[in-house]
Design an enzyme around this catalytic site. Structure first.
Site, mmCIF file in Angstrom:
data_model
loop_
_atom_site.group_PDB
_atom_site.id
_atom_site.type_symbol
_atom_site.label_atom_id
_atom_site.label_comp_id
_atom_site.label_asym_id
_atom_site.label_seq_id
_atom_site.Cartn_x
_atom_site.Cartn_y
_atom_site.Cartn_z
ATOM 1 N N LYS A 119 63.068 71.787 43.237
ATOM 2 C CA LYS A 119 62.782 72.180 41.716
ATOM 3 C C LYS A 119 64.110 72.804 41.166
ATOM 4 C CE LYS A 119 58.044 71.521 40.815
ATOM 5 N NZ LYS A 119 56.772 71.914 40.446
ATOM 6 N N LYS A 201 57.910 61.227 45.020
ATOM 7 C CA LYS A 201 56.466 61.004 44.853
ATOM 8 C C LYS A 201 56.387 61.166 43.135
ATOM 9 C CE LYS A 201 55.023 65.820 44.295
ATOM 10 N NZ LYS A 201 53.923 66.748 44.340
ATOM 11 N N LYS A 204 53.661 64.466 37.638
ATOM 12 C CA LYS A 204 53.350 64.530 36.262
ATOM 13 C C LYS A 204 54.423 64.847 35.229
ATOM 14 C CE LYS A 204 50.088 67.924 37.535
ATOM 15 N NZ LYS A 204 50.986 69.061 38.140
HETATM 16 N N1 AQP Z 1 52.194 61.985 44.244
HETATM 17 C C1 AQP Z 1 51.367 62.408 44.767
HETATM 18 N N2 AQP Z 1 50.507 61.715 45.761
HETATM 19 C C2 AQP Z 1 49.371 62.456 46.541
HETATM 20 N N3 AQP Z 1 48.949 63.546 45.997
HETATM 21 C C3 AQP Z 1 49.945 64.328 45.169
HETATM 22 N N4 AQP Z 1 49.833 65.651 44.659
HETATM 23 C C4 AQP Z 1 50.591 65.839 43.600
HETATM 24 N N5 AQP Z 1 51.312 64.571 43.557
HETATM 25 C C5 AQP Z 1 50.635 63.648 44.647
HETATM 26 C C6 AQP Z 1 48.551 66.516 45.037
HETATM 27 O O1 AQP Z 1 47.948 66.800 43.677
HETATM 28 C C7 AQP Z 1 47.536 68.302 44.025
HETATM 29 C C8 AQP Z 1 47.929 69.033 43.018
HETATM 30 O O2 AQP Z 1 49.243 69.393 42.811
HETATM 31 P P1 AQP Z 1 49.936 70.159 41.638
HETATM 32 O O3 AQP Z 1 49.845 69.500 40.365
HETATM 33 O O4 AQP Z 1 49.390 71.438 42.036
HETATM 34 O O5 AQP Z 1 51.338 70.340 41.866
HETATM 35 P P2 AQP Z 1 52.578 69.243 42.478
HETATM 36 O O6 AQP Z 1 52.168 68.676 43.999
HETATM 37 O O7 AQP Z 1 53.720 69.655 42.080
HETATM 38 O O8 AQP Z 1 51.954 68.012 41.623
HETATM 39 P P3 AQP Z 1 53.218 67.255 40.592
HETATM 40 O O9 AQP Z 1 52.230 66.244 39.691
HETATM 41 O O10 AQP Z 1 54.398 66.738 41.153
HETATM 42 O O11 AQP Z 1 53.626 68.407 39.609
HETATM 43 P P4 AQP Z 1 54.853 68.756 39.089
HETATM 44 O O12 AQP Z 1 55.486 67.515 38.487
HETATM 45 O O13 AQP Z 1 54.417 69.950 37.975
HETATM 46 O O14 AQP Z 1 55.680 69.414 40.207
HETATM 47 C C9 AQP Z 1 48.029 68.637 45.295
HETATM 48 O O15 AQP Z 1 47.164 68.728 46.286
HETATM 49 C C10 AQP Z 1 49.366 67.738 45.505
HETATM 50 O O16 AQP Z 1 49.476 67.415 47.063
#
Ligand code: AQP
Length: 335
Positions: A119, A201, A204
Protein backbone atom coordinates in the site's frame (compact mmCIF):
# COMPACT_ATOMS: atom_id res chain seq x y z
CA UNK A 1 -26.23 -10.91 29.10
CA UNK A 2 -26.29 -10.83 25.30
CA UNK A 3 -27.62 -13.88 23.44
CA UNK A 4 -24.22 -14.47 21.95
CA UNK A 5 -22.80 -15.21 25.40
CA UNK A 6 -25.30 -17.89 26.24
CA UNK A 7 -24.75 -20.39 23.41
CA UNK A 8 -22.18 -23.13 23.06
CA UNK A 9 -21.33 -22.34 19.44
CA UNK A 10 -17.80 -21.26 18.60
CA UNK A 11 -17.41 -17.58 17.86
CA UNK A 12 -16.10 -16.19 14.55
CA UNK A 13 -15.35 -12.61 13.64
CA UNK A 14 -14.56 -10.76 10.45
CA UNK A 15 -14.32 -7.15 9.29
CA UNK A 16 -14.66 -5.53 5.86
CA UNK A 17 -13.31 -2.09 5.00
CA UNK A 18 -15.74 0.39 3.42
CA UNK A 19 -12.96 1.65 1.15
CA UNK A 20 -15.15 1.43 -1.96
CA UNK A 21 -18.19 -0.52 -3.14
CA UNK A 22 -17.66 -4.20 -2.33
CA UNK A 23 -16.52 -6.36 -5.22
CA UNK A 24 -17.06 -9.84 -6.55
CA UNK A 25 -13.74 -10.64 -4.81
CA UNK A 26 -15.09 -9.59 -1.41
CA UNK A 27 -18.24 -11.57 -2.13
CA UNK A 28 -16.71 -14.86 -3.29
CA UNK A 29 -13.72 -14.66 -0.93
CA UNK A 30 -15.57 -13.53 2.17
CA UNK A 31 -19.24 -12.50 2.28
CA UNK A 32 -20.74 -15.58 0.66
CA UNK A 33 -18.93 -17.69 3.26
CA UNK A 34 -20.02 -15.39 6.08
CA UNK A 35 -23.63 -16.06 5.16
CA UNK A 36 -23.07 -19.81 5.37
CA UNK A 37 -21.16 -19.50 8.65
CA UNK A 38 -24.03 -17.86 10.50
CA UNK A 39 -25.70 -21.17 11.28
CA UNK A 40 -22.60 -22.91 12.59
CA UNK A 41 -20.92 -20.08 14.50
CA UNK A 42 -21.77 -17.12 16.67
CA UNK A 43 -20.75 -14.51 14.15
CA UNK A 44 -19.62 -10.94 14.59
CA UNK A 45 -19.20 -8.84 11.44
CA UNK A 46 -17.96 -5.28 11.35
CA UNK A 47 -17.71 -2.51 8.80
CA UNK A 48 -14.10 -1.53 9.47
CA UNK A 49 -14.42 2.17 8.77
CA UNK A 50 -11.43 3.22 10.89
CA UNK A 51 -9.22 1.14 8.61
CA UNK A 52 -10.52 2.83 5.47
CA UNK A 53 -8.84 6.16 6.30
CA UNK A 54 -5.32 4.74 6.09
CA UNK A 55 -5.88 5.71 2.45
CA UNK A 56 -7.29 9.20 1.75
CA UNK A 57 -11.09 9.16 1.48
CA UNK A 58 -13.56 11.87 0.49
CA UNK A 59 -15.75 12.43 3.59
CA UNK A 60 -19.05 12.26 1.70
CA UNK A 61 -17.97 9.12 -0.15
CA UNK A 62 -16.77 7.44 3.05
CA UNK A 63 -20.09 8.18 4.78
CA UNK A 64 -21.98 6.68 1.85
CA UNK A 65 -19.68 3.63 1.71
CA UNK A 66 -20.24 2.89 5.41
CA UNK A 67 -23.99 2.75 4.77
CA UNK A 68 -23.57 0.83 1.54
CA UNK A 69 -21.22 -1.79 3.04
CA UNK A 70 -23.64 -2.41 5.91
CA UNK A 71 -26.58 -2.54 3.47
CA UNK A 72 -24.64 -5.05 1.37
CA UNK A 73 -24.05 -7.21 4.47
CA UNK A 74 -27.82 -7.31 4.89
CA UNK A 75 -28.45 -7.80 1.17
CA UNK A 76 -26.37 -10.96 0.93
CA UNK A 77 -28.22 -12.41 3.92
CA UNK A 78 -26.25 -11.47 7.03
CA UNK A 79 -28.91 -11.34 9.67
CA UNK A 80 -28.74 -9.00 12.69
CA UNK A 81 -30.98 -11.42 14.60
CA UNK A 82 -28.41 -14.21 14.21
CA UNK A 83 -25.15 -12.25 14.18
CA UNK A 84 -23.78 -9.01 15.54
CA UNK A 85 -23.42 -6.52 12.67
CA UNK A 86 -21.85 -3.22 13.61
CA UNK A 87 -19.71 -0.29 12.50
CA UNK A 88 -16.21 -0.34 14.02
CA UNK A 89 -15.99 3.39 14.88
CA UNK A 90 -19.21 3.13 16.90
CA UNK A 91 -17.37 0.99 19.45
CA UNK A 92 -14.71 3.21 21.01
CA UNK A 93 -12.75 0.30 22.48
CA UNK A 94 -11.23 -0.56 19.08
CA UNK A 95 -9.09 2.58 18.91
CA UNK A 96 -8.46 2.51 22.66
CA UNK A 97 -7.24 -1.09 22.80
CA UNK A 98 -5.14 -0.46 19.71
CA UNK A 99 -3.03 1.98 21.80
CA UNK A 100 -2.44 -0.58 24.55
CA UNK A 101 -1.45 -3.14 21.93
CA UNK A 102 0.78 -0.67 20.05
CA UNK A 103 2.87 -0.33 23.16
CA UNK A 104 3.30 -4.10 23.12
CA UNK A 105 4.21 -4.38 19.43
CA UNK A 106 7.68 -4.04 17.98
CA UNK A 107 8.51 -1.66 15.14
CA UNK A 108 10.28 -4.48 13.29
CA UNK A 109 7.17 -6.66 13.34
CA UNK A 110 5.15 -4.00 11.58
CA UNK A 111 7.89 -3.21 9.10
CA UNK A 112 7.73 -6.78 7.79
CA UNK A 113 4.04 -6.60 6.85
CA UNK A 114 3.63 -7.09 3.11
CA UNK A 115 0.40 -5.10 2.95
CA UNK A 116 2.22 -2.03 4.28
CA UNK A 117 4.85 -2.44 1.61
CA UNK A 118 2.21 -2.87 -1.13
CA UNK A 119 0.00 0.00 0.00
CA UNK A 120 2.84 2.43 0.63
CA UNK A 121 4.12 1.71 -2.88
CA UNK A 122 0.61 2.41 -4.23
CA UNK A 123 0.12 5.59 -2.18
CA UNK A 124 3.63 7.03 -2.11
CA UNK A 125 2.30 10.53 -1.38
CA UNK A 126 0.56 9.42 1.83
CA UNK A 127 2.63 6.87 3.75
CA UNK A 128 1.00 7.67 7.08
CA UNK A 129 1.60 6.13 10.50
CA UNK A 130 -1.89 4.58 10.46
CA UNK A 131 -1.02 2.64 7.33
CA UNK A 132 2.06 1.35 9.11
CA UNK A 133 0.35 0.36 12.36
CA UNK A 134 -2.96 -0.81 10.93
CA UNK A 135 -2.33 -4.49 11.80
CA UNK A 136 -2.34 -3.43 15.47
CA UNK A 137 -5.82 -1.96 15.05
CA UNK A 138 -6.79 -5.17 13.30
CA UNK A 139 -5.43 -7.13 16.29
CA UNK A 140 -7.62 -5.00 18.57
CA UNK A 141 -10.66 -5.61 16.32
CA UNK A 142 -10.16 -9.32 16.76
CA UNK A 143 -8.98 -9.66 20.35
CA UNK A 144 -11.73 -7.50 21.89
CA UNK A 145 -14.31 -10.16 21.00
CA UNK A 146 -12.37 -13.29 22.00
CA UNK A 147 -13.32 -15.18 18.83
CA UNK A 148 -12.35 -18.82 18.43
CA UNK A 149 -11.95 -18.35 14.68
CA UNK A 150 -11.17 -15.64 12.19
CA UNK A 151 -12.00 -16.48 8.56
CA UNK A 152 -8.97 -15.59 6.49
CA UNK A 153 -8.09 -15.47 2.85
CA UNK A 154 -4.48 -16.15 1.86
CA UNK A 155 -3.79 -12.39 1.78
CA UNK A 156 -4.74 -11.95 5.44
CA UNK A 157 -2.85 -14.81 7.11
CA UNK A 158 0.02 -12.54 8.09
CA UNK A 159 -2.32 -10.17 9.93
CA UNK A 160 -3.90 -12.94 11.97
CA UNK A 161 -0.42 -14.23 12.83
CA UNK A 162 0.57 -10.84 14.17
CA UNK A 163 -2.66 -10.61 16.20
CA UNK A 164 -1.82 -13.99 17.75
CA UNK A 165 1.76 -12.90 18.49
CA UNK A 166 0.60 -9.67 20.13
CA UNK A 167 -2.03 -11.51 22.20
CA UNK A 168 0.46 -14.12 23.40
CA UNK A 169 2.97 -11.45 24.36
CA UNK A 170 0.37 -9.41 26.25
CA UNK A 171 -0.92 -12.49 28.10
CA UNK A 172 2.64 -13.48 29.04
CA UNK A 173 3.53 -10.01 30.28
CA UNK A 174 0.37 -9.13 32.17
CA UNK A 175 -1.64 -12.31 32.69
CA UNK A 176 -4.38 -14.02 30.70
CA UNK A 177 -6.69 -11.54 28.94
CA UNK A 178 -6.95 -12.51 25.29
CA UNK A 179 -8.07 -15.70 23.61
CA UNK A 180 -5.68 -16.82 20.86
CA UNK A 181 -7.80 -17.06 17.69
CA UNK A 182 -7.37 -19.77 15.08
CA UNK A 183 -7.58 -19.16 11.33
CA UNK A 184 -10.67 -20.55 9.64
CA UNK A 185 -10.38 -21.33 5.94
CA UNK A 186 -13.93 -21.59 4.61
CA UNK A 187 -14.60 -24.62 2.40
CA UNK A 188 -15.39 -22.62 -0.74
CA UNK A 189 -12.97 -19.77 -0.47
CA UNK A 190 -12.14 -18.30 -3.86
CA UNK A 191 -9.34 -15.85 -4.51
CA UNK A 192 -10.53 -13.56 -7.27
CA UNK A 193 -7.98 -11.75 -9.38
CA UNK A 194 -8.21 -8.41 -11.19
CA UNK A 195 -9.91 -8.61 -14.61
CA UNK A 196 -7.27 -6.27 -16.03
CA UNK A 197 -4.19 -7.70 -14.34
CA UNK A 198 -4.82 -11.31 -13.30
CA UNK A 199 -1.52 -11.39 -11.38
CA UNK A 200 -3.06 -9.01 -8.81
CA UNK A 201 -6.07 -9.61 -6.58
CA UNK A 202 -9.33 -7.89 -7.41
CA UNK A 203 -9.56 -4.78 -5.16
CA UNK A 204 -12.40 -2.35 -4.64
CA UNK A 205 -9.99 0.60 -4.53
CA UNK A 206 -8.46 -0.18 -7.93
CA UNK A 207 -8.41 2.99 -10.03
CA UNK A 208 -9.31 1.02 -13.13
CA UNK A 209 -13.08 0.41 -12.97
CA UNK A 210 -12.74 -2.45 -15.46
CA UNK A 211 -10.46 -4.35 -13.08
CA UNK A 212 -13.27 -5.24 -10.68
CA UNK A 213 -16.94 -6.15 -10.70
CA UNK A 214 -18.78 -4.16 -8.06
CA UNK A 215 -21.69 -5.85 -6.29
CA UNK A 216 -23.79 -2.93 -7.54
CA UNK A 217 -22.87 -3.14 -11.23
CA UNK A 218 -25.86 -3.79 -13.49
CA UNK A 219 -26.04 -6.77 -15.85
CA UNK A 220 -24.77 -4.90 -18.93
CA UNK A 221 -21.81 -3.48 -17.02
CA UNK A 222 -20.92 -6.90 -15.64
CA UNK A 223 -21.04 -8.52 -19.07
CA UNK A 224 -19.01 -5.68 -20.61
CA UNK A 225 -16.32 -5.97 -17.90
CA UNK A 226 -15.98 -9.72 -18.48
CA UNK A 227 -15.82 -9.18 -22.27
CA UNK A 228 -12.89 -6.83 -21.69
CA UNK A 229 -11.13 -9.14 -19.22
CA UNK A 230 -7.46 -9.55 -20.07
CA UNK A 231 -6.65 -13.07 -21.27
CA UNK A 232 -4.01 -14.70 -23.47
CA UNK A 233 -4.36 -15.34 -27.18
CA UNK A 234 -4.36 -19.13 -27.56
CA UNK A 235 -8.14 -19.50 -27.22
CA UNK A 236 -8.05 -22.69 -25.11
CA UNK A 237 -10.24 -22.75 -22.01
CA UNK A 238 -8.28 -24.59 -19.34
CA UNK A 239 -6.59 -23.94 -16.01
CA UNK A 240 -2.87 -23.37 -16.39
CA UNK A 241 -0.14 -21.39 -14.64
CA UNK A 242 0.70 -19.57 -17.83
CA UNK A 243 -2.97 -18.61 -18.38
CA UNK A 244 -3.75 -16.50 -15.29
CA UNK A 245 -6.61 -14.59 -16.94
CA UNK A 246 -8.53 -17.67 -18.11
CA UNK A 247 -7.69 -19.52 -14.88
CA UNK A 248 -9.23 -16.63 -12.93
CA UNK A 249 -12.39 -16.67 -15.07
CA UNK A 250 -12.72 -20.44 -14.61
CA UNK A 251 -12.37 -19.94 -10.83
CA UNK A 252 -15.10 -17.29 -10.84
CA UNK A 253 -17.42 -19.38 -13.03
CA UNK A 254 -16.84 -22.39 -10.78
CA UNK A 255 -17.55 -20.37 -7.62
CA UNK A 256 -20.86 -19.02 -8.91
CA UNK A 257 -22.15 -22.15 -10.69
CA UNK A 258 -20.75 -24.82 -8.38
CA UNK A 259 -19.30 -26.65 -11.42
CA UNK A 260 -15.87 -28.26 -11.12
CA UNK A 261 -12.91 -27.18 -13.25
CA UNK A 262 -13.11 -30.43 -15.26
CA UNK A 263 -16.83 -29.84 -15.97
CA UNK A 264 -16.13 -26.29 -17.11
CA UNK A 265 -13.24 -27.33 -19.35
CA UNK A 266 -15.49 -29.98 -20.93
CA UNK A 267 -18.43 -27.54 -21.31
CA UNK A 268 -16.29 -25.07 -23.26
CA UNK A 269 -14.09 -27.49 -25.15
CA UNK A 270 -13.90 -26.29 -28.78
CA UNK A 271 -15.55 -22.95 -27.95
CA UNK A 272 -13.86 -19.55 -28.07
CA UNK A 273 -13.04 -16.98 -25.39
CA UNK A 274 -15.95 -14.79 -26.53
CA UNK A 275 -18.52 -17.48 -25.67
CA UNK A 276 -16.81 -18.29 -22.39
CA UNK A 277 -16.54 -14.67 -21.22
CA UNK A 278 -20.22 -14.11 -22.02
CA UNK A 279 -21.19 -17.21 -20.02
CA UNK A 280 -19.12 -16.05 -17.04
CA UNK A 281 -20.62 -12.54 -17.23
CA UNK A 282 -24.17 -13.91 -17.39
CA UNK A 283 -23.63 -16.34 -14.52
CA UNK A 284 -22.15 -13.60 -12.33
CA UNK A 285 -24.95 -11.16 -13.21
CA UNK A 286 -27.52 -13.79 -12.28
CA UNK A 287 -25.80 -14.49 -8.94
CA UNK A 288 -25.60 -10.80 -8.08
CA UNK A 289 -29.03 -9.65 -9.22
CA UNK A 290 -30.94 -10.56 -6.00
CA UNK A 291 -28.25 -8.77 -3.98
CA UNK A 292 -28.76 -5.66 -6.06
CA UNK A 293 -32.53 -5.78 -5.56
CA UNK A 294 -32.22 -6.28 -1.79
CA UNK A 295 -29.66 -3.50 -1.61
CA UNK A 296 -32.00 -0.92 -3.13
CA UNK A 297 -34.54 -1.75 -0.45
CA UNK A 298 -32.10 -1.49 2.48
CA UNK A 299 -30.22 1.60 1.33
CA UNK A 300 -33.42 3.59 0.81
CA UNK A 301 -34.22 3.47 4.54
CA UNK A 302 -31.34 5.24 6.30
CA UNK A 303 -33.34 5.65 9.52
CA UNK A 304 -33.68 1.88 9.77
CA UNK A 305 -29.98 1.44 9.02
CA UNK A 306 -29.17 3.96 11.79
CA UNK A 307 -31.33 1.96 14.16
CA UNK A 308 -29.50 -1.24 13.22
CA UNK A 309 -26.16 0.56 13.67
CA UNK A 310 -27.15 1.49 17.22
CA UNK A 311 -28.38 -1.97 18.08
CA UNK A 312 -25.27 -3.64 16.64
CA UNK A 313 -22.96 -1.19 18.44
CA UNK A 314 -24.72 -1.83 21.73
CA UNK A 315 -24.24 -5.60 21.47
CA UNK A 316 -20.63 -5.27 20.31
CA UNK A 317 -19.78 -2.68 23.00
CA UNK A 318 -20.99 -4.99 25.74
CA UNK A 319 -18.42 -7.61 24.74
CA UNK A 320 -15.64 -5.18 23.79
CA UNK A 321 -15.86 -3.18 26.99
CA UNK A 322 -15.42 -6.21 29.21
CA UNK A 323 -12.21 -7.25 27.45
CA UNK A 324 -10.88 -3.70 27.28
CA UNK A 325 -11.41 -3.05 30.98
CA UNK A 326 -9.71 -6.31 31.88
CA UNK A 327 -6.69 -5.43 29.74
CA UNK A 328 -6.49 -1.91 31.25
CA UNK A 329 -6.60 -3.27 34.79
CA UNK A 330 -3.88 -5.83 34.08
CA UNK A 331 -1.59 -3.10 32.74
CA UNK A 332 -2.10 -1.11 35.94
CA UNK A 333 -4.54 1.61 35.00
CA UNK A 334 -6.97 2.83 37.65
CA UNK A 335 -10.53 2.43 36.39
N1 AQP B 1 -9.91 -10.44 -4.62
C1 AQP B 1 -10.31 -11.08 -3.52
N2 AQP B 1 -10.52 -12.42 -3.56
C2 AQP B 1 -10.93 -13.07 -2.46
N3 AQP B 1 -11.19 -12.48 -1.27
C3 AQP B 1 -11.00 -11.15 -1.19
N4 AQP B 1 -11.16 -10.26 -0.18
C4 AQP B 1 -10.85 -9.02 -0.63
N5 AQP B 1 -10.48 -9.07 -1.91
C5 AQP B 1 -10.56 -10.37 -2.31
C6 AQP B 1 -11.63 -10.61 1.15
O1 AQP B 1 -12.67 -9.72 1.51
C7 AQP B 1 -12.64 -9.50 2.91
C8 AQP B 1 -12.75 -8.05 3.20
O2 AQP B 1 -11.60 -7.41 2.75
P1 AQP B 1 -11.40 -5.87 3.02
O3 AQP B 1 -12.31 -5.11 2.18
O4 AQP B 1 -11.47 -5.57 4.46
O5 AQP B 1 -9.90 -5.60 2.64
P2 AQP B 1 -9.07 -5.98 1.41
O6 AQP B 1 -8.68 -7.42 1.47
O7 AQP B 1 -7.94 -5.01 1.38
O8 AQP B 1 -10.06 -5.77 0.20
P3 AQP B 1 -9.87 -4.86 -1.05
O9 AQP B 1 -11.10 -4.97 -1.89
O10 AQP B 1 -8.57 -5.19 -1.73
O11 AQP B 1 -9.83 -3.45 -0.40
P4 AQP B 1 -8.86 -2.24 -0.72
O12 AQP B 1 -8.94 -2.05 -2.20
O13 AQP B 1 -9.40 -1.10 0.05
O14 AQP B 1 -7.49 -2.67 -0.25
C9 AQP B 1 -11.37 -10.14 3.44
O15 AQP B 1 -11.70 -11.35 4.09
C10 AQP B 1 -10.54 -10.39 2.20
O16 AQP B 1 -9.69 -11.52 2.34
Amino acid sequence: MSDIETTAKKRALSCVQPSGILTLGNYLGALKNFKAMQDDFECIFAVADLHAITVRQQPAALRQQIYSTYALFLSIGLDPEKSILFVQSHVKEHAALSWLLSCNTQFGEMARMTQFKDKSAKHADNINVGLFSYPVLMAADILLYKPDFVPVGADQKQHLEIARDIANRFNNNYGEVFKIPEPYIPPLCARVMSLQNPEQKMSKSDENQNAFVSLLDDKDTIIRKFKRAVTDSDNKICVSEDKPGITNLIGIYSAVTGKSTAEIEAEFSGKGYGDFKLAVGEAVAEELSPIYENYNRFISDKAELDRMFREGAEKASYLANKTYKKAMKKVGFVL
